[in-house]
Each structure stands twice: as structure tokens, then as C-alpha cells.
Design an enzyme around this catalytic site. Structure first.
Site, mmCIF file in Angstrom:
data_model
loop_
_atom_site.group_PDB
_atom_site.id
_atom_site.type_symbol
_atom_site.label_atom_id
_atom_site.label_comp_id
_atom_site.label_asym_id
_atom_site.label_seq_id
_atom_site.Cartn_x
_atom_site.Cartn_y
_atom_site.Cartn_z
ATOM 1 C CE1 TYR A 1 27.406 21.705 20.703
ATOM 2 C CE2 TYR A 1 25.617 23.295 20.655
ATOM 3 C CZ TYR A 1 26.131 22.088 21.067
ATOM 4 O OH TYR A 1 25.369 21.261 21.839
ATOM 5 N N GLY B 1 16.900 20.567 18.720
ATOM 6 C CA GLY B 1 16.064 20.580 19.923
ATOM 7 C C GLY B 1 15.483 19.211 20.169
ATOM 8 C CB CYS C 1 13.668 25.935 18.018
ATOM 9 S SG CYS C 1 13.228 26.152 19.759
#
Ligand code: SF4
Length: 457
Positions: A245, A30, A2
Site C-alpha cells: 500500500y 505523510g 513518514c
């Protein structure tokens, strides 16, 4: 996964708009829902499903006017993908207004919720962030002091919790003692921003001040800023996947450039697993930086073998498997001109389920590539994440159920190699990092107690 923001600006009309821009730059963290809460004598908020640009309009910024603001972009780990679970969460109690935006995941969510329900508290969602909001309300009623509430909160929670909060007009950021998820502070005009990644400070033309340390809170009130140590831990467990990532490559996390780290991963991978090929290509976008590093180290040229449709969301973030499979062809297409008759080194940052990788290798072969040598910029993911990344069970992780050779066969690649764990740590070190990272999904050894799992705590 998030993104969180807390922002104070003396111009209350500008503050929600600046928060919107910063959330926009954290959109990669997100894409399921977004929300903003602001304080101006009382809390106002707007939350909605979808991208930041889909949730807010001009009128919202007038309604949200207030100098103290927090914001959130969400993808779900605990709690379903629906509006009730969108954040920030707002609680009004005897102690005043509280709004909470959370990046992370609580391991002891069920236990805490049961305890609070036994005390008579009522829950309206199944999100762990509501538990945090209710606990904060409880601790503030005990003693109306932010530091006390955060200390008590920290004693209660197990898991990962980077938070931005409003306590009436105070904007507060807090990072759990192991520092799983990033949080940093910047100056913007006469105000401040506390946010998940430094790219959000850059987006506002602000000046990076520093990272919030694990176990530390930052309290911004009436234009004054204060850093307060809430908890101490000798260990840290910063999520290594932020570097592999998740974070944007233009961000700097705990003093380490994400770009540099990813590029070093590609270089070490090239040394560990060279390939006899014509050129290096990336699985866009997240594989690009490691692929360029691989190309630089190997001396092979770098070409685009795949083009991404940038208007399709990251498949990794979509929660339903059916959506993931259908979206691969929509997401990337092959540049036939580049791959036809060639041997390609295809670099991706990581492989979780393998669905996308299998389809992409097939697509490149169908486009006429002679050979596809898959190289992965992280070690195999063999264990679930309980701390906020969407890798919930061993069943869904391809490397938890297959050997590297079996995976190569499933993909139909001519060779397959992952970066080693030592290689990953070497790359992070070369980028200026330490060795204090959460590696649980790569080692199956967890930095906090998780029922049924081995702990290194
Ligand atoms: S288990 Fe993996 S993805 Fe989860 S916090 Fe640790 S390093 Fe990050």
C-alpha cells in the site's frame, strides 16, 4: 509512515530547493507536516503543518541556503499532530549541531525517555524522534565520532528507525538492522541524495546508486560518500506494507519494483479467488495496480468504476475517525455509466478499519450495480503495527474482530476474498523479492520484542 531525505549539493542555494522537490515526491508518505533543516556554519530550519507546497515559499529557500540539508514529511504515530512534533528535530550541544528526521516508531520510547530525564535531560515534545536526537547528542559528547554515535544509538533503540541526519555539515542516512523502512541513495549532479524511496531520486533527474542495507549508514561529507556497516542482523523485517500500500508504485525498494509486486498480488488474487463478473475496477489510487493485475490474470476487462478527487488527502493518513468518515464521498465518486446493471469485481490493496470500503460498496450499489465482488490484495490485517504505520489497536481493525463472512455482510458485498499469506509471499517472490519481511500485522507475530505480543525473534 513518514518520508525522509538527506541531500548534499555543492551549490548551497540549490540544495534546499532540491530537497523541497524530493519531499514533494514523497508527499504520499505523510501529509501532516513538513520540514527542512540545512547547515551553513550553523543549522537553520523551517517546519510547518500541512503539505510541502503549503509550508515553504521562495524566501524560505534563501534563508535555508546550505550545501548539507535534510527534510521530512510526517504523519503522526508517536506524538500528536502539532507543530512542536514536526521534524527535523534540531539539537545543539557541546558536540555541535545535530538535526534528525525519522521514519519509524520506537517500541522502547517511554523507557528511553525516562532514563534520559533521570539524567537531567529536558524534553519539549512527546515525539520519539526527540529521544533519538537527545541520545545522539549524548553519544557524540562521549566521543565525537559519527560511527560511534550510531553504534551506541543502535544498541539503545528497539523498533523501527530509518533516519536522515545532519552532524554539522555531514549528511548521514541510517537504516535499522532489520530494515523495516526503506532508504536508498542516488547521485544528483555533483551531489548525493539519500531518501525513503527511489521516486525522489527520479524526480530530481538523479541516478539511483543503491539501497542502504539494513544496519548500514551512509555518510556524505564535502562531496565524498562512504557506506559504513553499523550493525549486523541475520534476519530482516522489511515492512510488507511498503509493497502492498504505502510506497509509490514507481519506486523500487530493495531491488523489488513496487508496481511489479502489487501487480503480482492482483494476479495471484485472481487465481486464488476468481469472480463471475463483467469487469474489474479499483478503489483508487492505491488499489489500481493490483486491480490491473487481477484483470490481466482473469481475462476480465478493466474499467474505472470510481473516480478519485486527487486533491483530497489519503483518508488512511487522517488521524481522526470523524474526519475519515466524512471524507469518503469527497474522495471518490462512482462512474454510474460504467457500473449500472453490471457485476463488478472491486479490488482494493488492503482493508484496515473498513470504513471506506463499506461506504464505497454502498455507493456502487446505490449507483445501480447488480453485484459487487470485493477482492483485497493483502491478507486480513489482524494485529496492530508498533513500527510506524497507523494501525494502533486491535479494536480498530475490522479483521481482528470479524470473520471474512461477517465483513462481507457489513460491507453489503456479494462476495469478499482476501489474498492469502502464502499468495502474498508468492507474489513478492515473483517480483524478485525474498521471504524476509515483517508480517506482524498479518500474523500477530512480531520481529522484535513488544510487551504483550508474541515475538519471532
Ligand atoms: S506490522 Fe505490518 S505495517 Fe507494521 S511494519 Fe510490520 S508489516 Fe509493516
Amino acid at each position: 509512515m513518514c518520508g525522509v531525505v538527506g541531500l548534499y549539493h555543492p551549490n548551497g542555494e540549490l540544495a534546499p530547493r532540491l530537497t523541497y522537490y524530493s519531499l514533494f515526491s514523497l508527499q504520499h508518505r505523510g501529509q501532516e507536516s513538513a520540514g527542512i533543516a540545512s547547515f551553513d556554519n550553523h543549522i537553520r530550519q523551517k517546519r510547518g503543518m500541512g503539505l510541502v507546497t503549503e509550508v515553504f515559499n521562495d524566501e524560505d529557500f534563501e534563508l535555508l541556503a546550505g550545501r548539507s540539508v535534510i527534510g521530512h514529511v510526517r504523519y503522526s504515530t508517536t506524538g500528536k499532530s502539532k507543530l512542536e512534533n514536526a521534524q527535523p528535530f534540531v539539537v545543539k550541544s557541546k558536540a555541535g549541531y545535530i538535526a534528525v528526521a525519522h521514519n519509524g516508531n520506537l517500541v522502547n520510547y517511554v523507557q528511553l525517555r525516562n532514563e534520559l530525564e533521570n539524567e537531567g535531560r529536558v524534553f519539549t515534545t512527546n515525539s520519539d524522534t526527540e529521544v533519538i536526537s537527545q541520545l545522539l547528542s549524548k553519544f557524540l559528547i562521549e566521543k565525537k565520532d559519527i560511527t560511534h554515535a550510531l553504534e551506541r544509538l543502535n544498541e539503545s533503540l528497539v523498533g523501527s528507525y530509518t533516519l536522515t541526519m545532519l552532524f554539522d555539515d555531514a549528511v548521514v542516512g541510517f537504516r535499522d538492522p532489520l530494515g523495516f523502512k526503506p532508504l536508498c541513495v542516488g547521485r544528483i549532479d555533483e551531489g548525493y541524495i539519500v531518501c525513503s524511496e527511489s521516486c525522489a531520486i527520479d524526480a530530481l533527474g538523479g541516478k539511483f546508486i543503491r539501497d542502504v542495507k539494513p544496519g548500514e549508514a551512509v555518510i556524505i561529507r564535502d562531496g565524498d560518500i562512504e557506506f559504513v556497516k553499523i550493525a549486523e542482523s541475520e534476519r530482516k523485517a522489511v515492512c510488507i506494507f511498503e509493497y502492498i500500500y504505502f510506497a509509490r508504485p514507481d519506486s523500487i525498494i530493495d531491488g523489488v519494483s513496487v508496481y511489479r509486486a502489487r501487480s503480482e498480488m492482483g494476479k495471484v488474487l485472481a487465481r486464488e479467488s476468481p469472480a463471475d463478473a463483467d469487469f474489474v475496477s479499483a478503489v483508487p489510487d492505491s488499489g489500481i495496480t493490483a486491480a490491473i493485475g487481477y484483470a490481466q490474470e482473469s481475462g476480465l476487462p478493466y474499467f474505472e468504476g470510481l473516480i478519485k478527487n486527487r486533491y483530497v488527502g489519503r483518508t488512511f493518513i487522517m488521524p481522526a475517525q470523524s474526519l475519515r468518515e466524512a471524507s469518503v464521498r469527497l474522495k471518490v465518486n462512482v462512474v454510474r455509466e460504467n457500473v449500472k446493471g453490471k457485476s463488478v469485481v472491486l479490488v482494493d490493496d488492503s482493508i484496515v478499519r473498513g470504513t471506506t470500503s463499506r461506504r464505497i460498496v454502498q455507493m456502487i450499489k446505490e449507483a445501480g450495480a447488480k453485484e459487487v465482488h470485493m477482492r483485497v490484495g493483502s491478507p486480513p490485517i489482524i494485529a496492530p503495527c508498533y513500527f510506524g504505520i497507523d494501525m494502533k489497536s486491535r479494536e480498530e481493525l475490522i479483521a481482528a474482530n470479524h470473520t471474512v463472512e461477517e465483513i462481507r455482510e457489513i460491507f453489503g458485498a456479494d462476495s469478499l476474498a482476501y489474498l492469502s499469506l502464502e499468495g502474498l509471499l508468492e507474489a513478492i517472490k515473483r517480483a524478485g523479492g525474498g521471504r524476509d519481511y515483517c508480517l506482524a500485522c498479518l500474523t500477530s507475530r512480531y520481529p522484535v520484542p513488544v510487551p504483550g505480543e508474541e515475538c519471532v525473534c
